[in-house]
Design an enzyme around this catalytic site. Structure first.
Site, PDB file in Angstrom:
ATOM      1  N   GLY A  14      40.830  33.444  41.286  1.00 24.22           N
ATOM      2  CA  GLY A  14      42.002  33.627  42.142  1.00 24.22           C
ATOM      3  C   GLY A  14      43.198  32.828  41.679  1.00 24.22           C
ATOM      4  O   GLY A  14      43.987  32.345  42.492  1.00 24.22           O
ATOM      5  N   VAL A  81      35.429  39.103  42.015  1.00 24.81           N
ATOM      6  CA  VAL A  81      34.309  38.227  42.364  1.00 24.81           C
ATOM      7  C   VAL A  81      33.302  38.895  43.286  1.00 24.81           C
ATOM      8  O   VAL A  81      32.234  38.328  43.550  1.00 24.81           O
ATOM      9  CB  VAL A  81      34.798  36.895  42.979  1.00 24.81           C
ATOM     10  CG1 VAL A  81      35.669  36.132  42.000  1.00 24.81           C
ATOM     11  CG2 VAL A  81      35.516  37.126  44.304  1.00 24.81           C
ATOM     12  N   TYR A 174      37.548  35.678  58.245  1.00 24.05           N
ATOM     13  CA  TYR A 174      37.986  34.576  57.392  1.00 24.05           C
ATOM     14  C   TYR A 174      37.334  33.264  57.831  1.00 24.05           C
ATOM     15  O   TYR A 174      36.783  32.517  57.016  1.00 24.05           O
ATOM     16  CB  TYR A 174      39.510  34.464  57.463  1.00 24.05           C
ATOM     17  CG  TYR A 174      40.117  33.422  56.556  1.00 24.05           C
ATOM     18  CD1 TYR A 174      40.375  33.701  55.219  1.00 24.05           C
ATOM     19  CD2 TYR A 174      40.456  32.163  57.038  1.00 24.05           C
ATOM     20  CE1 TYR A 174      40.943  32.754  54.385  1.00 24.05           C
ATOM     21  CE2 TYR A 174      41.017  31.206  56.211  1.00 24.05           C
ATOM     22  CZ  TYR A 174      41.261  31.508  54.881  1.00 24.05           C
ATOM     23  OH  TYR A 174      41.817  30.559  54.066  1.00 24.05           O
TER      24      TYR A 174
END
Length: 278
Positions: A14, A81, A174
């Site tokens: 990232g 990923v 999240y």
């Protein structure tokens, strides 16, 4: 004087967005002498990886050029990923290109699927967990396999979040994924310590990167505030009087990658200016 990470190779997932946490971490580790492998998804793959929210190959190339000016080796490789095979290929690339894999930073994450609990779809839930938690596991596994084979230890750092410690509205997936990282490092550290590998989380509070700016606008609108008022209110509840900067997180990662942190493992370090005290 020899730099503390000279001769070591660091992979940062990232890390392909200008102004992002991954870029800041890569720059900071390069300053300490580490060779850098930049990685990001590179191009939109599906609805969960829209342009504007991911690091593009062109951005990675620009970041690599800036890092190369610091006198270290740099390479860039696209990686989703969510794919264990792509993560394994990224680890192989680091060893083949730079000779070793000594530091792995799991920074890739989805923080832009934000909506009320009742509106979250199955695909959205899975996308967040697949990147933020499964992606970190795949990275940890790939890195540890190579570090064990090398026989000289290593450093694995996950970029978790204040959301690894506290809940937030409209961010259920999240928050769940970041809480999961706490359990993941606690378990992994018990297994990898005998190999001299430390495993830790860094937990920043809000950082106004490109994604952070999008979140500011979203939550300001939800609360009926201007962005300026929303930011002022945020700063007012942080003892240090400001939100986090990318450099704050990068400095914490750099510390955990150096020799002096070798007895610190299984931790989830807050980098929140005192906002998150536990």
């Amino acid at each position: 004087m020899t730099k503390p990470l000279a001769g070591r190779t660091a992979v940062i997932t990232g890390s392909g967005r200008k102004g992002g946490l991954g870029e800041a971490i890569a720059l900071r580790l390069a300053e300490d002498g580490a060779n850098i492998v930049l990685s990001d998804v590179g191009a939109s793959r599906d609805a969960a990886t829209p342009e504007g929210m991911i690091g593009l190959s062109s951005e990675m190339d620009a970041i690599a050029q800036a890092i190369r000016a610091k006198g270290v080796e740099v390479s860039a490789k696209s990686c989703d990923v969510r794919s264990r095979d792509e993560v394994q290929a990224l680890a192989d690339h680091a060893v083949a290109t730079h000779g070793s894999l000594d530091i792995w930073v799991n920074n890739a994450g989805i923080g832009y699927i934000v909506k009320p609990l009742l509106d979250v779809s199955e695909d959205e839930w899975r996308a967040v967990l697949d990147v933020n938690l499964s992606g970190a596991f795949y990275g940890m596994q790939a890195a540890a396999q190579r570090m064990v084979a090398q026989g000289r230890g290593g450093r694995i750092v996950n970029i978790a979040s204040q959301a690894a410690k506290s809940g937030f509205p409209n961010m259920q997936a999240y928050t769940a994924s970041k809480h999961g990282l706490v359990g993941l490092v606690r378990s992994a550290a018990t297994e990898l310590g005998t190999h001299g590998i430390t495993v830790n989380n860094v937990c920043p509070n809000h950082v106004t990167t490109g994604l952070g700016a999008w979140q500011n606008a979203y939550f300001a609108q939800k609360q009926g505030k201007t962005i300026e008022q929303y930011m002022a209110d945020m700063a007012g509840r942080i003892p240090m009087g400001r939100p986090g900067l990318p450099e704050d997180t990068a400095n914490a990662v750099a510390f955990l990658c150096q020799d002096g942190s070798g007895y610190i493992t299984a931790e989830s370090m807050n980098v929140s200016g005192g906002e998150e005290p536990h």
